[in-house]
Motif scaffolding. Sequence first.
Motif, mmCIF file in Angstrom:
data_model
loop_
_atom_site.group_PDB
_atom_site.id
_atom_site.type_symbol
_atom_site.label_atom_id
_atom_site.label_comp_id
_atom_site.label_asym_id
_atom_site.label_seq_id
_atom_site.Cartn_x
_atom_site.Cartn_y
_atom_site.Cartn_z
ATOM 1 N N ASN A 14 0.828 -1.198 0.000
ATOM 2 C CA ASN A 14 0.000 0.000 0.000
ATOM 3 C C ASN A 14 0.871 1.261 0.000
ATOM 4 O OD1 ASN A 14 -2.248 1.598 0.076
ATOM 5 N ND2 ASN A 14 -2.552 1.418 2.277
ATOM 6 N N ILE A 15 1.957 1.258 0.749
ATOM 7 C CA ILE A 15 2.857 2.407 0.794
ATOM 8 C C ILE A 15 3.515 2.617 -0.567
ATOM 9 C CG2 ILE A 15 5.034 3.238 1.774
ATOM 10 C CD1 ILE A 15 4.160 1.953 4.428
ATOM 11 N N GLU A 16 3.959 1.540 -1.208
ATOM 12 C CA GLU A 16 4.574 1.648 -2.540
ATOM 13 C C GLU A 16 3.576 2.179 -3.567
ATOM 14 O OE1 GLU A 16 6.468 -1.941 -3.754
ATOM 15 O OE2 GLU A 16 7.636 -2.079 -1.915
ATOM 16 N N ALA A 17 2.336 1.712 -3.487
ATOM 17 C CA ALA A 17 1.308 2.179 -4.426
ATOM 18 C C ALA A 17 1.043 3.665 -4.225
ATOM 19 C CB ALA A 17 0.024 1.377 -4.233
ATOM 20 N N LYS A 18 1.011 4.099 -2.968
ATOM 21 C CA LYS A 18 0.788 5.520 -2.684
ATOM 22 C C LYS A 18 1.934 6.363 -3.222
ATOM 23 C CE LYS A 18 -0.082 8.809 1.039
ATOM 24 N NZ LYS A 18 0.664 9.845 0.387
ATOM 25 N N GLU A 19 3.169 5.879 -3.096
ATOM 26 C CA GLU A 19 4.315 6.626 -3.605
ATOM 27 C C GLU A 19 4.247 6.745 -5.128
ATOM 28 O OE1 GLU A 19 7.736 4.616 -2.104
ATOM 29 O OE2 GLU A 19 7.487 5.422 -0.087
ATOM 30 N N LYS A 20 3.812 5.685 -5.806
ATOM 31 C CA LYS A 20 3.677 5.739 -7.262
ATOM 32 C C LYS A 20 2.600 6.731 -7.675
ATOM 33 C CE LYS A 20 5.307 1.078 -8.233
ATOM 34 N NZ LYS A 20 4.948 -0.246 -8.738
ATOM 35 N N ILE A 21 1.486 6.743 -6.941
ATOM 36 C CA ILE A 21 0.412 7.683 -7.235
ATOM 37 C C ILE A 21 0.888 9.109 -7.003
ATOM 38 C CG2 ILE A 21 -1.843 8.512 -6.438
ATOM 39 C CD1 ILE A 21 -2.570 5.535 -5.991
ATOM 40 N N ASP A 22 1.613 9.345 -5.894
ATOM 41 C CA ASP A 22 2.140 10.675 -5.616
ATOM 42 C C ASP A 22 3.108 11.120 -6.702
ATOM 43 O OD1 ASP A 22 0.641 10.848 -3.316
ATOM 44 O OD2 ASP A 22 2.293 10.338 -1.961
ATOM 45 N N ALA A 23 3.938 10.204 -7.192
ATOM 46 C CA ALA A 23 4.887 10.537 -8.251
ATOM 47 C C ALA A 23 4.144 10.905 -9.535
ATOM 48 C CB ALA A 23 5.840 9.376 -8.496
ATOM 49 N N LYS A 24 3.104 10.141 -9.869
ATOM 50 C CA LYS A 24 2.320 10.443 -11.067
ATOM 51 C C LYS A 24 1.605 11.783 -10.920
ATOM 52 C CE LYS A 24 1.538 5.681 -12.453
ATOM 53 N NZ LYS A 24 0.536 4.622 -12.646
ATOM 54 N N LEU A 25 1.098 12.054 -9.727
ATOM 55 C CA LEU A 25 0.430 13.326 -9.487
ATOM 56 C C LEU A 25 1.403 14.485 -9.652
ATOM 57 C CD1 LEU A 25 -2.071 14.900 -8.580
ATOM 58 C CD2 LEU A 25 -1.332 14.529 -6.223
ATOM 59 N N GLN A 26 2.625 14.318 -9.167
ATOM 60 C CA GLN A 26 3.630 15.370 -9.304
ATOM 61 C C GLN A 26 3.976 15.614 -10.768
ATOM 62 O OE1 GLN A 26 4.636 17.304 -6.754
ATOM 63 N NE2 GLN A 26 5.566 18.531 -8.359
ATOM 64 N N VAL A 27 4.032 14.555 -11.560
ATOM 65 C CA VAL A 27 4.302 14.697 -12.990
ATOM 66 C C VAL A 27 3.186 15.499 -13.652
ATOM 67 C CG1 VAL A 27 4.433 13.429 -15.174
ATOM 68 C CG2 VAL A 27 5.736 12.650 -13.206
ATOM 69 N N VAL A 28 1.945 15.199 -13.310
ATOM 70 C CA VAL A 28 0.810 15.922 -13.889
ATOM 71 C C VAL A 28 0.860 17.394 -13.492
ATOM 72 C CG1 VAL A 28 -1.706 16.151 -13.844
ATOM 73 C CG2 VAL A 28 -0.670 13.898 -14.067
ATOM 74 N N LEU A 29 1.182 17.666 -12.226
ATOM 75 C CA LEU A 29 1.279 19.054 -11.772
ATOM 76 C C LEU A 29 2.418 19.790 -12.469
ATOM 77 C CD1 LEU A 29 0.624 18.615 -7.947
ATOM 78 C CD2 LEU A 29 -0.923 19.584 -9.654
ATOM 79 N N ASP A 30 3.545 19.127 -12.639
ATOM 80 C CA ASP A 30 4.672 19.748 -13.344
ATOM 81 C C ASP A 30 4.331 20.052 -14.800
ATOM 82 O OD1 ASP A 30 6.178 19.648 -11.059
ATOM 83 O OD2 ASP A 30 7.305 17.850 -11.649
ATOM 84 N N LEU A 31 3.660 19.115 -15.459
ATOM 85 C CA LEU A 31 3.255 19.343 -16.848
ATOM 86 C C LEU A 31 2.256 20.494 -16.960
ATOM 87 C CD1 LEU A 31 2.902 15.726 -18.250
ATOM 88 C CD2 LEU A 31 4.589 17.439 -18.879
ATOM 89 N N GLY A 32 1.352 20.576 -16.007
ATOM 90 C CA GLY A 32 0.401 21.688 -16.000
ATOM 91 C C GLY A 32 1.111 23.023 -15.855
ATOM 92 N N GLY A 33 2.115 23.064 -14.977
ATOM 93 C CA GLY A 33 2.893 24.286 -14.808
ATOM 94 C C GLY A 33 3.650 24.653 -16.072
ATOM 95 N N GLN A 34 4.214 23.649 -16.726
ATOM 96 C CA GLN A 34 4.936 23.899 -17.967
ATOM 97 C C GLN A 34 3.994 24.412 -19.065
ATOM 98 O OE1 GLN A 34 7.867 24.435 -18.061
ATOM 99 N NE2 GLN A 34 9.200 22.678 -18.007
ATOM 100 N N MET A 35 2.807 23.829 -19.163
ATOM 101 C CA MET A 35 1.846 24.271 -20.167
ATOM 102 C C MET A 35 1.423 25.712 -19.911
ATOM 103 S SD MET A 35 -0.412 20.804 -20.626
ATOM 104 C CE MET A 35 -1.720 21.645 -21.449
ATOM 105 N N SER A 36 1.218 26.053 -18.657
ATOM 106 C CA SER A 36 0.852 27.419 -18.305
ATOM 107 C C SER A 36 1.981 28.380 -18.655
ATOM 108 C CB SER A 36 0.527 27.491 -16.819
ATOM 109 O OG SER A 36 0.237 28.805 -16.440
ATOM 110 N N ASN A 37 3.204 27.960 -18.403
ATOM 111 C CA ASN A 37 4.360 28.794 -18.706
ATOM 112 C C ASN A 37 4.516 28.985 -20.219
ATOM 113 O OD1 ASN A 37 6.582 30.348 -18.116
ATOM 114 N ND2 ASN A 37 7.978 28.622 -17.961
#
Length: 76
Positions: free
Chosen positions: A19-42
């Motif tokens: 469960n901890i590993e799955a949460k870390e993978k989800i958090d990593a994917k969420l961070q990628v989506v947030l970073d891409l959103g920031g890049q698109m806005s920029n």
Amino acid sequence: MKRVKIIYFVAIFMAMLINIEAKEKIDAKLQVVLDLGGQMSNVRLMLESYALVGSGIPYSNPKDILKKSMKEYERV
């Protein structure tokens, strides 16, 4: 009975680790989506500033905004 408790404890512990590993993978994917959103806005900001500079419109100093957003884009 003691073996059953040990096996039960190990099974619960393994489930918690998975469960901890799955949460870390989800958090990593969420961070990628947030970073891409920031890049698109920029990128949108850079295109807007570039259009203002090309049109000769000095509103809100687009040259400085363009330089700052380009540095930010290259940083990431």
